[in-house]
Design an enzyme around this catalytic site. Structure first.
Site, PDB file in Angstrom:
ATOM      1  N   CYS A  64      48.858  20.623  13.054  1.00  0.00           N
ATOM      2  CA  CYS A  64      49.873  21.299  13.846  1.00  0.00           C
ATOM      3  C   CYS A  64      51.023  20.328  14.040  1.00  0.00           C
ATOM      4  CB  CYS A  64      49.285  21.697  15.201  1.00  0.00           C
ATOM      5  SG  CYS A  64      50.487  22.330  16.373  1.00  0.00           S
TER       6      CYS A  64
ATOM      7  N   CYS B 171      54.072   6.705  30.108  1.00  0.00           N
ATOM      8  CA  CYS B 171      53.978   6.437  28.671  1.00  0.00           C
ATOM      9  C   CYS B 171      54.850   5.240  28.293  1.00  0.00           C
ATOM     10  CB  CYS B 171      54.427   7.672  27.890  1.00  0.00           C
ATOM     11  SG  CYS B 171      54.263   7.469  26.104  1.00  0.00           S
TER      12      CYS B 171
ATOM     13  N   CYS C 220      61.633  13.115  26.642  1.00  0.00           N
ATOM     14  CA  CYS C 220      60.365  13.270  27.346  1.00  0.00           C
ATOM     15  C   CYS C 220      60.408  12.812  28.795  1.00  0.00           C
ATOM     16  CB  CYS C 220      59.283  12.497  26.604  1.00  0.00           C
ATOM     17  SG  CYS C 220      57.639  12.742  27.296  1.00  0.00           S
TER      18      CYS C 220
ATOM     19  N   CYS D 236      42.400  21.939  20.237  1.00  0.00           N
ATOM     20  CA  CYS D 236      43.353  21.091  19.525  1.00  0.00           C
ATOM     21  C   CYS D 236      43.611  19.856  20.366  1.00  0.00           C
ATOM     22  CB  CYS D 236      44.659  21.860  19.291  1.00  0.00           C
ATOM     23  SG  CYS D 236      45.938  20.875  18.466  1.00  0.00           S
TER      24      CYS D 236
ATOM     25  N   CYS E 215      44.686  23.285  24.202  1.00  0.00           N
ATOM     26  CA  CYS E 215      45.316  22.091  23.663  1.00  0.00           C
ATOM     27  C   CYS E 215      45.168  20.950  24.654  1.00  0.00           C
ATOM     28  CB  CYS E 215      46.785  22.362  23.388  1.00  0.00           C
ATOM     29  SG  CYS E 215      47.065  23.749  22.267  1.00  0.00           S
TER      30      CYS E 215
ATOM     31  N   ARG F 214      54.844  29.008  16.558  1.00  0.00           N
ATOM     32  CA  ARG F 214      54.608  29.113  17.994  1.00  0.00           C
ATOM     33  C   ARG F 214      55.885  28.841  18.765  1.00  0.00           C
ATOM     34  NH1 ARG F 214      50.416  25.382  18.970  1.00  0.00           N
ATOM     35  NH2 ARG F 214      49.129  27.027  18.085  1.00  0.00           N
TER      36      ARG F 214
ATOM     37  N   CYS G  25      60.806   8.016  23.915  1.00  0.00           N
ATOM     38  CA  CYS G  25      61.352   9.271  23.400  1.00  0.00           C
ATOM     39  C   CYS G  25      62.349   9.852  24.401  1.00  0.00           C
ATOM     40  CB  CYS G  25      60.222  10.258  23.155  1.00  0.00           C
ATOM     41  SG  CYS G  25      58.946   9.603  22.077  1.00  0.00           S
TER      42      CYS G  25
END
Length: 419
Positions: free
Chosen positions: A202, A65, A72, A142, A109, A272, A69
């Site tokens: 979400c 990626c 991550c 999702c 998901c 969740r 972040c």
């Protein structure tokens, strides 16, 4: 406690607590912990009974990626030993999803690493959604692909998506300390785009990144204002090879207080327990089911979770039941609001049962979209590993890398997923 009685009454009326009340929940003592759990449980049962919704992650594209972040494992510059692969084909993703559905998952998901999807990526994910629903017509899907451009949420909905996940992760005031390649406002914009398109929104948070109580309250109040249907609560897993590798700040008691605060502020939404539950809640996971009404089944994006069989046994032993495909997750007033939004957007109506938002997965603590957080869609990092008994007694200040198992099975591998 007068505080808890007040919070229960407000939760049953869907009334927003004050910031002072929310902060007071986080400041309660361990002696009062069971009272806090019981109070939050009253609100949970009012809106969701004793049902537990199961969600299953499929990592469509892993690693590499471009976002930074800090939490991550898929971030730019990460040296975490995770799996890296490009897009799964629709039939591969459908096969992976089928494993979760067979284990009782009601929602799948679909997560992809990256800043956000191109229009070609959206078309690719649309074909994947169609392939999954051909095999499992009633399953909710999702998408968690990162920052959305204009029109992309609408195209995902037309393709059959029910929800979109993109987590805020932390407060606006501290967001720049976690990520620099995109802004908090970028994340809010994507959640709003999904909501406007008639998708079930979400969006959640990551706890344990060194934030203050005030930051936790700020982000949860922001999530309530965004009117997310589902709020994934992730607990940071400090992956070796990431900037937050040494942030071991959570205890099981702290995690339960955070979940309770979220339930009091967002009483009628799907709360969740996402990334990090196995690592940080450990043997107290069953208590968390009295507060939250949704979990992930099996493995996460880049880490291994508790065995699916163990999850199902835990739910049954705690006196709860798995929510069936024919049951609507959200309370009727939220289902009606979601349907109205879909009608306004002109899209096909999402399963409102969707009720819930995608999940978060991020094991990183980060949530499904967490990575997205990355700005993008990268999937959360995460992981939950099975917890060795000897490690469970370790001090929370000690680095406990033995609890983090990098995912080596499931989508993208020749090994069966842990469902």
């Amino acid at each position: 406690m007068d505080l808890l009685n007040t919070l229960v009454e407000k939760g049953l009326r869907r009334e927003l607590p004050t910031r002072e009340e929310a902060l007071a929940v986080l400041a309660t003592s361990d002696d009062d912990l069971l009272d806090v759990v019981a109070a939050a449980g009253k609100v949970r049962r009012q809106w969701f009974g004793r049902r537990v919704k199961l969600n299953y992650l499929v990592n469509l594209k892993s690693g590499l990626c471009p976002e930074d972040c800090s939490y991550c494992s898929q971030r730019l510059g990460s040296t975490a030993g995770i799996l890296k692969y490009t897009w799964l084909k629709p039939d591969e993703a459908s096969a992976a999803a089928a494993a979760g559905v067979a284990g009782g998952a009601k929602r799948v998901c679909l997560v992809a690493s990256g800043r956000g999807p191109t229009d070609r990526d959206v078309e690719r994910v649309g074909r994947t959604i169609e392939a999954i629903k051909e095999q499992n017509e009633d399953v909710e899907v999702c998408a968690c692909l990162g920052l959305l451009s204009d029109g992309q949420a609408e195209r995902l909905k037309e393709a059959g998506a029910d929800a979109y996940n993109h987590n805020l992760n932390t407060s606006e005031g501290t967001y720049g300390e976690i990520t620099t390649t995109h802004t908090y406002a970028d994340r809010v914009d994507t959640v709003q785009k999904a909501h406007a398109a008639g998708l079930s929104a979400c969006s959640g948070l990551i706890a344990g990144m060194g934030e203050r109580d005030e930051d936790l309250v700020d982000v949860v109040f922001a999530l309530r204002e965004l009117d997310s249907d589902s709020v994934p609560v992730n607990f940071l897993i400090p992956f070796e090879g990431t900037p937050l590798a040494k942030e071991w700040n959570l205890t099981p008691q702290r995690c339960l207080r955070i979940l309770a605060m979220v339930r009091f502020v967002c009483p009628d939404v799907e709360v969740r327990i996402a990334g990090g539950r196995e690592v940080h809640l450990r043997t107290m996971q069953p208590l968390a089911l009295h507060i939250a009404n949704s979990i992930f089944l099996g493995d996460y994006l880049t880490s291994e979770g508790q065995a699916g069989k163990a999850d199902l046994e835990m739910i049954a032993d705690a006196g709860f039941e798995v929510e069936g495909a024919g049951t609507t997750t959200l309370p009727r007033h939220r289902v009606d609001a979601l349907a109205a939004a879909g009608a306004t957007a002109g899209g096909c109506g999402s399963q409102a049962s969707a009720g819930g938002g995608c999940g978060s997965h991020a094991e990183t603590g980060g949530g499904c979209g967490s990575h997205a957080e990355t700005g993008g869609g990268c999937g959360p990092c995460g992981g939950h590993a099975e917890v060795p008994a000897a490690a469970a007694a370790a001090s929370p200040s000690e680095a406990r890398t033995d609890l983090v198992a990098v995912r080596r099975r499931g989508a993208g591998t020749d090994l069966a997923p842990n469902a």
